[in-house]
Design an enzyme around this catalytic site. Structure first.
Site: not given
Length: 253
Positions: A218, A250, A157
């Site tokens: 995801r 989360y 990435k």
């Protein structure tokens, strides 16, 4: 002393505090993250009132996260007292309150995704659900990035790379479709993200999960990792994120 200079002074003390600890780098990162959050909540002093304000903010987090943060802060407060930085010893309550009744994110039963027909849609779904990859990352994956013998996938990435553990159904699927001629891109040729999204949408619909999107898959990966006990910093690394800031929601109640 101004709030900024007070916080700067405590930030220096955090560095000194962590230097005394014989723990892993990832654990030190977690301590530093929690303690800097604590320091940023203080209005220029440490007293019962400021600690109460901080404890009220802790209520937003899950009990397990609260426990970790309370432990880190209490160790730091003891260190400051022993160093003579605090004239009085302060301590947060060790007991986290019962979780609130707010709606929580749920882990769905997605077993049907493992039973559908092989194809790019299934492959993409499993890459997202089991490794948390983005569709754009899947499109760029090459066979040379995958080592089935060692069970790892290397995901690039930008200028960074991360190595992810490959096992379970995804590994079996890749073993099944790989042959002596397998080379280049995993999906055989370059496709657009729109094309891959359509493949995912078509596949999940065929599995009776028409409301499930790539983003939802995801999110399910994130929730499953948290259930396994994966910390915020490690999860950020697995997802290729620069920091765990976007994952905080989360870990909250």
């Amino acid at each position: 002393m101004t709030i900024s200079s007070f916080q700067k002074q405590l930030t220096t003390q955090i560095t000194n505090f962590l230097a005394r600890k014989t723990i892993s780098d990832s654990s030190k990162q977690a301590y530093a993250y929690d303690l800097k959050q604590f320091v940023n909540c203080l209005p220029g002093r440490v007293d019962q009132t400021s600690l109460k304000l901080y404890e009220n903010q802790l209520k937003e987090w899950k009990p397990s996260v609260q426990k970790r943060k309370r432990s880190a802060v209490n160790q730091f407060l003891l260190y400051l007292y022993q160093k003579g930085e605090l004239e009085e010893f302060f301590k947060l309550s060790e007991t986290a309150p019962l979780p609130s009744q707010q709606e929580e994110l749920e882990i769905f039963d997605l077993s049907s995704l493992y039973e559908g027909q092989e194809g790019p849609g299934k492959l993409a779904c499993l890459f997202i659900l089991e490794l948390g990859l983005l569709p754009s990352e899947i499109l760029e994956l090459k066979w040379e990035d995958i080592d089935l013998d060692f069970g790892v996938v290397t995901v690039a990435k930008g200028s960074t790379k991360r190595v992810l553990r490959l096992d379970g159904a995804l590994k079996e699927l890749l073993f099944g479709i790989k042959n002596d001629n397998s080379q280049g891109l995993i999906l055989s040729k370059a496709f657009t993200r729109q094309w891959l999204y359509k493949q995912i949408q078509s596949y999940v619909g065929g599995c009776g999960l028409s409301g499930v999107t790539a983003q939802a898959l995801r999110q399910q990966y994130i929730l499953r990792q948290i259930e396994k006990g994966t910390g915020a910093f490690e999860l950020a690394r697995l997802l290729g994120l620069k920091s765990p800031v976007t994952l905080e929601k989360y870990y909250k109640t």
